[in-house]
Design a protein around this motif. Sequence first.
Motif, PDB file in Angstrom:
ATOM      1  N   UNK A 363      20.580  43.787   5.713  1.00 43.20           N
ATOM      2  CA  UNK A 363      21.451  42.623   5.940  1.00 43.20           C
ATOM      3  C   UNK A 363      22.233  42.777   7.233  1.00 43.20           C
ATOM      4  N   UNK A 364      22.797  43.967   7.438  1.00 43.39           N
ATOM      5  CA  UNK A 364      23.564  44.212   8.658  1.00 43.39           C
ATOM      6  C   UNK A 364      22.692  44.027   9.897  1.00 43.39           C
ATOM      7  N   UNK A 365      21.471  44.558   9.830  1.00 43.13           N
ATOM      8  CA  UNK A 365      20.564  44.430  10.966  1.00 43.13           C
ATOM      9  C   UNK A 365      20.230  42.984  11.264  1.00 43.13           C
ATOM     10  N   UNK A 366      20.037  42.179  10.192  1.00 42.00           N
ATOM     11  CA  UNK A 366      19.743  40.766  10.390  1.00 42.00           C
ATOM     12  C   UNK A 366      20.938  40.026  10.988  1.00 42.00           C
ATOM     13  N   UNK A 367      22.142  40.348  10.486  1.00 41.11           N
ATOM     14  CA  UNK A 367      23.348  39.695  11.010  1.00 41.11           C
ATOM     15  C   UNK A 367      23.562  40.021  12.485  1.00 41.11           C
ATOM     16  N   UNK A 368      23.166  41.233  12.888  1.00 43.53           N
ATOM     17  CA  UNK A 368      23.337  41.647  14.278  1.00 43.53           C
ATOM     18  C   UNK A 368      22.278  41.043  15.197  1.00 43.53           C
ATOM     19  N   UNK A 369      21.230  40.480  14.571  1.00 39.01           N
ATOM     20  CA  UNK A 369      20.168  39.882  15.379  1.00 39.01           C
ATOM     21  C   UNK A 369      19.273  40.927  15.998  1.00 39.01           C
TER      22      UNK A 369
END
Length: 369
Positions: A363-369
């Motif tokens: 999730x964090x990786x996706x939020x960071x793009x």
Amino acid sequence: MSICFAPSEAYEGSPDSVKRRMSSLFGDVAELIIKARYCEEKGGCQEFLNPGTLQTDFFDVSMGFHRCDHLLAYLHMHNPFLTSDVRAQCLARKEPGDPHFPVPDVITTEPGRREFYEIKPDSTDGLTKAVKKAQWFEDDVCVPNGLVYSRGTVFSGAVDVVVWNGTWFGVPVKVRFATDMPRNGIVVYKLCLDRALGELLEKLLIKAVVAALIYILLAVAPVAIPAFAAVLASTAEPPLRRSVGSGGTNSKPDVAYVQLILNDWRGQNDVSPLLDVDGLVGPKTIGAITLFQQRVTRIVDGRFDPRGPGISALESFHFESLTSRAIATPSMEQHALEQEEEAPLLEILAESGQDYLASIYRTAGTLAG
């Protein structure tokens, strides 16, 4: 504004074994919550727990591994003319790989009230399974044996209680357990958030609440069971791959993971502002790591290393906060799991913990793009 999910929806992308077992265990949690409301509406229940007693209310969640035995004993007690081996029919109907038996979740036998209810998640699949199970009880048990039980209508089926109230990665949010009765005798449940967080974070929170409620309501002996943080943190592989912070490798996914979980600690300790989850290391992120180390670990170098004391303490804080924010009223009594179920419960919690940490990382990786 409410955003609602059936618990299994939070496990998209998780291993099938985790999704299946956690959804099944949460079914027991749901039955405990609904049972409390059912008895409150009745003005008190006379719960059937052991063969030979005279109680009027049967709850599947209380029957452990002996559901078919107790169903037969309960029905025979209230219908002494019963000669058919309902236990054998029940065992034969159990589907391979399904931990549940085709036993109605609630049955009440009283003058003027002979009814039953089936409880399932509020999803297309859940409703289909509930109807199928109710049909089995009517067509294969009641009709051939002359038993008079109908799908319940007396219970309102209305439950709406806050089961989690806290700060989620820096954002205050409440989670409610809510039900509906779309058909007679069929009660469906869901978990609802009181504010929008974005689908990824919403499903992550639902997954966390599912695990927290399973722990606090299904753990047999909380004193003898390792702390929730230790259970969930006993992962084969740490989610943090490389070091983050001053002098660290600082890969974008690792940095984003640290930023997101640091926001949980900062939000719960009134530390502002929250970090941007952008996967980029700068003075704010290094300063946030340093502040956490100063206040918590006392080992200060401005960097988190995989399995190091800083990230371990941060993850432990996050896990501990999950159960501290979960709400169980006195009427939601702890479920007395049988001894055979205790070890599997700890095993699945550990497996789900690894899946949960991996979900935060993704999730964090996706939020960071």
